[in-house]
Design a protein around this motif. Sequence first.
Motif, PDB file in Angstrom:
ATOM      1  N   VAL A   1       0.854  -1.182   0.000  1.00 45.23           N
ATOM      2  CA  VAL A   1       0.000   0.000   0.000  1.00 45.23           C
ATOM      3  C   VAL A   1       0.885   1.226   0.000  1.00 45.23           C
ATOM      4  CG1 VAL A   1      -1.758   1.274   1.249  1.00 45.23           C
ATOM      5  CG2 VAL A   1      -1.826  -1.229   1.206  1.00 45.23           C
ATOM      6  N   ASP A   2       0.696   2.090  -0.977  1.00 47.29           N
ATOM      7  CA  ASP A   2       1.535   3.280  -1.090  1.00 47.29           C
ATOM      8  C   ASP A   2       0.917   4.511  -0.464  1.00 47.29           C
ATOM      9  OD1 ASP A   2       1.976   1.712  -4.055  1.00 47.29           O
ATOM     10  OD2 ASP A   2       3.737   2.187  -2.838  1.00 47.29           O
ATOM     11  N   VAL A   3      -0.412   4.597  -0.531  1.00 46.98           N
ATOM     12  CA  VAL A   3      -1.115   5.774  -0.027  1.00 46.98           C
ATOM     13  C   VAL A   3      -2.327   5.302   0.775  1.00 46.98           C
ATOM     14  CG1 VAL A   3      -2.456   7.798  -0.668  1.00 46.98           C
ATOM     15  CG2 VAL A   3      -0.386   7.244  -1.936  1.00 46.98           C
ATOM     16  N   VAL A   4      -2.490   5.811   1.960  1.00 48.45           N
ATOM     17  CA  VAL A   4      -3.649   5.495   2.792  1.00 48.45           C
ATOM     18  C   VAL A   4      -4.286   6.801   3.263  1.00 48.45           C
ATOM     19  CG1 VAL A   4      -4.467   4.445   4.923  1.00 48.45           C
ATOM     20  CG2 VAL A   4      -2.711   3.291   3.566  1.00 48.45           C
ATOM     21  N   GLN A   5      -5.574   6.931   3.022  1.00 49.66           N
ATOM     22  CA  GLN A   5      -6.264   8.147   3.420  1.00 49.66           C
ATOM     23  C   GLN A   5      -7.288   7.848   4.498  1.00 49.66           C
ATOM     24  OE1 GLN A   5      -8.056   8.538  -0.792  1.00 49.66           O
ATOM     25  NE2 GLN A   5      -9.602   9.505   0.542  1.00 49.66           N
ATOM     26  N   SER A   6      -7.655   8.884   5.237  1.00 49.99           N
ATOM     27  CA  SER A   6      -8.644   8.749   6.301  1.00 49.99           C
ATOM     28  C   SER A   6      -9.415  10.048   6.422  1.00 49.99           C
ATOM     29  CB  SER A   6      -7.962   8.398   7.628  1.00 49.99           C
ATOM     30  OG  SER A   6      -7.054   9.422   8.005  1.00 49.99           O
TER      31      SER A   6
ATOM     32  N   SER B   1      -7.124  13.190   5.647  1.00 50.15           N
ATOM     33  CA  SER B   1      -5.683  12.975   5.783  1.00 50.15           C
ATOM     34  C   SER B   1      -5.236  11.927   4.789  1.00 50.15           C
ATOM     35  CB  SER B   1      -5.344  12.496   7.198  1.00 50.15           C
ATOM     36  OG  SER B   1      -5.762  13.410   8.166  1.00 50.15           O
ATOM     37  N   CYS B   2      -3.986  12.023   4.386  1.00 49.98           N
ATOM     38  CA  CYS B   2      -3.454  11.066   3.428  1.00 49.98           C
ATOM     39  C   CYS B   2      -1.965  10.872   3.683  1.00 49.98           C
ATOM     40  CB  CYS B   2      -3.686  11.566   2.004  1.00 49.98           C
ATOM     41  SG  CYS B   2      -3.064  10.466   0.725  1.00 49.98           S
ATOM     42  N   LYS B   3      -1.562   9.642   3.896  1.00 48.28           N
ATOM     43  CA  LYS B   3      -0.155   9.344   4.173  1.00 48.28           C
ATOM     44  C   LYS B   3       0.461   8.583   3.005  1.00 48.28           C
ATOM     45  CE  LYS B   3       2.920   7.116   7.531  1.00 48.28           C
ATOM     46  NZ  LYS B   3       3.727   8.332   7.799  1.00 48.28           N
ATOM     47  N   TYR B   4       1.644   9.034   2.591  1.00 49.24           N
ATOM     48  CA  TYR B   4       2.393   8.393   1.513  1.00 49.24           C
ATOM     49  C   TYR B   4       3.501   7.562   2.143  1.00 49.24           C
ATOM     50  CZ  TYR B   4       5.650   7.951  -2.413  1.00 49.24           C
ATOM     51  OH  TYR B   4       6.492   7.464  -3.366  1.00 49.24           O
ATOM     52  N   PHE B   5       3.597   6.284   1.760  1.00 44.68           N
ATOM     53  CA  PHE B   5       4.559   5.380   2.386  1.00 44.68           C
ATOM     54  C   PHE B   5       5.852   5.254   1.597  1.00 44.68           C
ATOM     55  CE2 PHE B   5       2.373   3.772   6.044  1.00 44.68           C
ATOM     56  CZ  PHE B   5       1.046   4.097   5.782  1.00 44.68           C
ATOM     57  N   GLY B   6       6.033   6.095   0.582  1.00 50.60           N
ATOM     58  CA  GLY B   6       7.278   6.084  -0.163  1.00 50.60           C
ATOM     59  C   GLY B   6       8.187   7.211   0.300  1.00 50.60           C
TER      60      GLY B   6
ATOM     61  N   PHE C   1       7.909  16.162  -6.210  1.00 47.31           N
ATOM     62  CA  PHE C   1       6.841  15.333  -5.651  1.00 47.31           C
ATOM     63  C   PHE C   1       5.663  16.202  -5.234  1.00 47.31           C
ATOM     64  CE2 PHE C   1       5.070  11.590  -3.837  1.00 47.31           C
ATOM     65  CZ  PHE C   1       4.453  11.951  -2.647  1.00 47.31           C
ATOM     66  N   ALA C   2       4.485  15.715  -5.446  1.00 40.30           N
ATOM     67  CA  ALA C   2       3.278  16.436  -5.065  1.00 40.30           C
ATOM     68  C   ALA C   2       2.215  15.445  -4.614  1.00 40.30           C
ATOM     69  CB  ALA C   2       2.739  17.269  -6.228  1.00 40.30           C
ATOM     70  N   MET C   3       1.324  15.939  -3.784  1.00 39.95           N
ATOM     71  CA  MET C   3       0.148  15.162  -3.400  1.00 39.95           C
ATOM     72  C   MET C   3      -1.073  16.026  -3.627  1.00 39.95           C
ATOM     73  SD  MET C   3       1.461  13.076  -0.027  1.00 39.95           S
ATOM     74  CE  MET C   3       0.021  11.998  -0.001  1.00 39.95           C
ATOM     75  N   GLY C   4      -2.126  15.393  -4.063  1.00 41.68           N
ATOM     76  CA  GLY C   4      -3.311  16.153  -4.393  1.00 41.68           C
ATOM     77  C   GLY C   4      -4.585  15.445  -3.981  1.00 41.68           C
ATOM     78  N   TRP C   5      -5.668  16.185  -4.091  1.00 42.97           N
ATOM     79  CA  TRP C   5      -6.994  15.641  -3.806  1.00 42.97           C
ATOM     80  C   TRP C   5      -7.887  15.852  -5.034  1.00 42.97           C
ATOM     81  CZ3 TRP C   5      -8.001  12.853   0.475  1.00 42.97           C
ATOM     82  CH2 TRP C   5      -7.130  12.976   1.561  1.00 42.97           C
TER      83      TRP C   5
END
Length: 125
Positions: free
Chosen positions: A2-7, A21-26, A32-36
């Motif tokens: 699992v690379d990304v887990v959100q809650s 919330s969203c956690k990246y495990f890499g 690098f960017a994270m988005g919704w």
Amino acid sequence: QVDVVQSGGGSVQAGGSLRLSCKYFGRPFGEFAMGWFRQAPGKEREFVAAIRWRGTTHYSDSVKGRFTISRDSAENTVFLQMNSLNAADTADYSCAAGWPAGRHRVTTASQYIYWGQGSQVTVSS
């Protein structure tokens, strides 16, 4: 793996607030960017907000001034604080992570590699 887990997410009345919330495990590096992104029933997926790891943020016009994206670099986690919610915000919200190429690419879903499992946000009027 699992690379990304959100809650987060849930149901709220109009005018209320929720946080995702969203956690990246890499390992974030470079651009690098994270988005919704969100998708309402019968509608196409749309960009909501994104943050480059250096701190630059981007918002869709529909959420600007109401939603805030932030990150905890130590935990590789991003947050989406959603205030003044209305019925139009009802959708399934998905977190995404990757290396979008170029300033405008952060709003493009295909530029992201890893996706969360989705969180339902329901706003009742």
